[in-house]
Every structure is written in structure tokens, then in C-alpha cells.
Design a protein around this motif. Sequence first.
Motif, PDB file in Angstrom:
ATOM      1  N   TYR A  45       2.915   7.180  17.829  1.00 43.78           N
ATOM      2  CA  TYR A  45       2.247   6.184  17.002  1.00 43.78           C
ATOM      3  C   TYR A  45       0.819   6.036  17.499  1.00 43.78           C
ATOM      4  CZ  TYR A  45       2.869   2.990  20.895  1.00 43.78           C
ATOM      5  OH  TYR A  45       2.811   2.414  22.124  1.00 43.78           O
ATOM      6  N   GLY A  46      -0.033   5.493  16.654  1.00 46.88           N
ATOM      7  CA  GLY A  46      -1.439   5.301  17.008  1.00 46.88           C
ATOM      8  C   GLY A  46      -2.340   5.979  15.991  1.00 46.88           C
ATOM      9  N   ASN A  47      -3.640   5.798  16.134  1.00 49.14           N
ATOM     10  CA  ASN A  47      -4.608   6.361  15.188  1.00 49.14           C
ATOM     11  C   ASN A  47      -4.284   5.970  13.750  1.00 49.14           C
ATOM     12  OD1 ASN A  47      -6.044   7.682  17.253  1.00 49.14           O
ATOM     13  ND2 ASN A  47      -4.618   9.390  17.191  1.00 49.14           N
ATOM     14  N   GLY A  48      -3.744   4.766  13.567  1.00 48.56           N
ATOM     15  CA  GLY A  48      -3.483   4.266  12.223  1.00 48.56           C
ATOM     16  C   GLY A  48      -2.236   4.801  11.558  1.00 48.56           C
ATOM     17  N   GLY A  49      -1.311   5.369  12.341  1.00 45.26           N
ATOM     18  CA  GLY A  49      -0.105   5.893  11.712  1.00 45.26           C
ATOM     19  C   GLY A  49       0.988   6.252  12.701  1.00 45.26           C
ATOM     20  N   PHE A  50       1.953   7.044  12.210  1.00 39.64           N
ATOM     21  CA  PHE A  50       3.154   7.383  12.974  1.00 39.64           C
ATOM     22  C   PHE A  50       3.520   8.840  12.742  1.00 39.64           C
ATOM     23  CE2 PHE A  50       3.236   2.936  11.899  1.00 39.64           C
ATOM     24  CZ  PHE A  50       3.627   2.326  13.077  1.00 39.64           C
TER      25      PHE A  50
ATOM     26  N   HIS B 157       2.549  10.073   9.049  1.00 40.17           N
ATOM     27  CA  HIS B 157       2.324   9.079   7.997  1.00 40.17           C
ATOM     28  C   HIS B 157       1.198   8.162   8.439  1.00 40.17           C
ATOM     29  CE1 HIS B 157       3.172   6.132   4.851  1.00 40.17           C
ATOM     30  NE2 HIS B 157       2.996   5.221   5.788  1.00 40.17           N
ATOM     31  N   ARG B 158       0.182   8.010   7.595  1.00 38.57           N
ATOM     32  CA  ARG B 158      -0.880   7.039   7.864  1.00 38.57           C
ATOM     33  C   ARG B 158      -0.473   5.710   7.259  1.00 38.57           C
ATOM     34  NH1 ARG B 158      -5.041   8.134  10.413  1.00 38.57           N
ATOM     35  NH2 ARG B 158      -6.308   6.406   9.707  1.00 38.57           N
ATOM     36  N   GLY B 159      -0.588   4.657   8.050  1.00 45.68           N
ATOM     37  CA  GLY B 159      -0.221   3.329   7.571  1.00 45.68           C
ATOM     38  C   GLY B 159       1.060   2.844   8.210  1.00 45.68           C
ATOM     39  N   SER B 160       1.478   1.670   7.789  1.00 44.21           N
ATOM     40  CA  SER B 160       2.645   1.003   8.365  1.00 44.21           C
ATOM     41  C   SER B 160       3.940   1.556   7.754  1.00 44.21           C
ATOM     42  CB  SER B 160       2.528  -0.496   8.110  1.00 44.21           C
ATOM     43  OG  SER B 160       1.312  -0.988   8.671  1.00 44.21           O
TER      44      SER B 160
ATOM     45  N   ASP C 126      -1.174  -4.257   6.629  1.00 45.49           N
ATOM     46  CA  ASP C 126      -2.104  -3.911   7.701  1.00 45.49           C
ATOM     47  C   ASP C 126      -2.096  -4.995   8.768  1.00 45.49           C
ATOM     48  OD1 ASP C 126      -3.061  -1.521   6.491  1.00 45.49           O
ATOM     49  OD2 ASP C 126      -4.366  -2.703   5.196  1.00 45.49           O
ATOM     50  N   GLU C 127      -2.547  -4.621   9.968  1.00 45.23           N
ATOM     51  CA  GLU C 127      -2.597  -5.571  11.080  1.00 45.23           C
ATOM     52  C   GLU C 127      -3.413  -6.789  10.671  1.00 45.23           C
ATOM     53  OE1 GLU C 127      -2.966  -5.461  15.905  1.00 45.23           O
ATOM     54  OE2 GLU C 127      -3.826  -3.822  14.759  1.00 45.23           O
ATOM     55  N   GLY C 128      -2.889  -7.976  10.950  1.00 42.91           N
ATOM     56  CA  GLY C 128      -3.591  -9.210  10.657  1.00 42.91           C
ATOM     57  C   GLY C 128      -3.214  -9.829   9.316  1.00 42.91           C
TER      58      GLY C 128
END
Length: 128
Positions: A21-26, A33-36, A50-52
Amino acid sequence: MGRGIVIRQAHFPGRAPIDAYGNGGFRFADMSHRGSLLLLPSGVYGWGLDEGEPLTVAAFERVLDESKDIEVLLVGTGKQLRPLPAELKAALKALGISSDPMSTGAAVRTYNIMLAEQRAVAAAVIAV
């Protein structure tokens, strides 16, 4: 006339541990995959949070829909631990789901362990 581009909902059928995980994805199952993500008994789904952003009951609708197969929901809230809103905790508890917020890194590690133990676990992890 052309049909245009068809955007499909990101979905991986089946359960898979998270490899990185990291760099905006998994990364999982030899894919990235980019994103949550929502890691549910029915598969892995892209999650538009997204975070927040607020952790609303509506954002967890797919989790609630699969509640009969989930005992524990790990919520990776990003880089920092954020408490779950009372309304969300209550909605999960009403369906028999124990919820546990933690940083995304901790949620990924805990999910992988519980998945390996074949526990009835799900995770909602916000990309970092």
C-alpha cells in the motif's frame, strides 16, 4: 454511432491479501489499484473515499449490505487514526459488526492476518 467508453466499477471477485500500500493505492492479486478499497466477502471493490472525507453511513452501504458475512470491520482511516462517527458505529453494531478504526497501514496488516486465519473480516481502507 460509437458506443463511447464504458467505465466499469472496479471489482475483484474473491478475497485477496493486500501485498502493498502507499503512493495513493494498493497492490493485491498481481494487480494495482489507485484509490481506496473495500475488502468484502464478495470481493474487492474500488471505494470513492479520500483521506479526510467524512466517514458516513452512506459511504459504508456496501459493507452494511454484506453484514451477514462480516463479524469484524477494520477501517483504515488514512495516515492517522480517526474515530468512527457514533452514527456509523451504531449502524454497524446493529448488524452485529464490530468496528475497529486504525491507520491504513495497521488495517492492512491486521486484515491480512485475520484473512489468513479465515476469520469473518472485512476492511474499508483509505488510500495513503
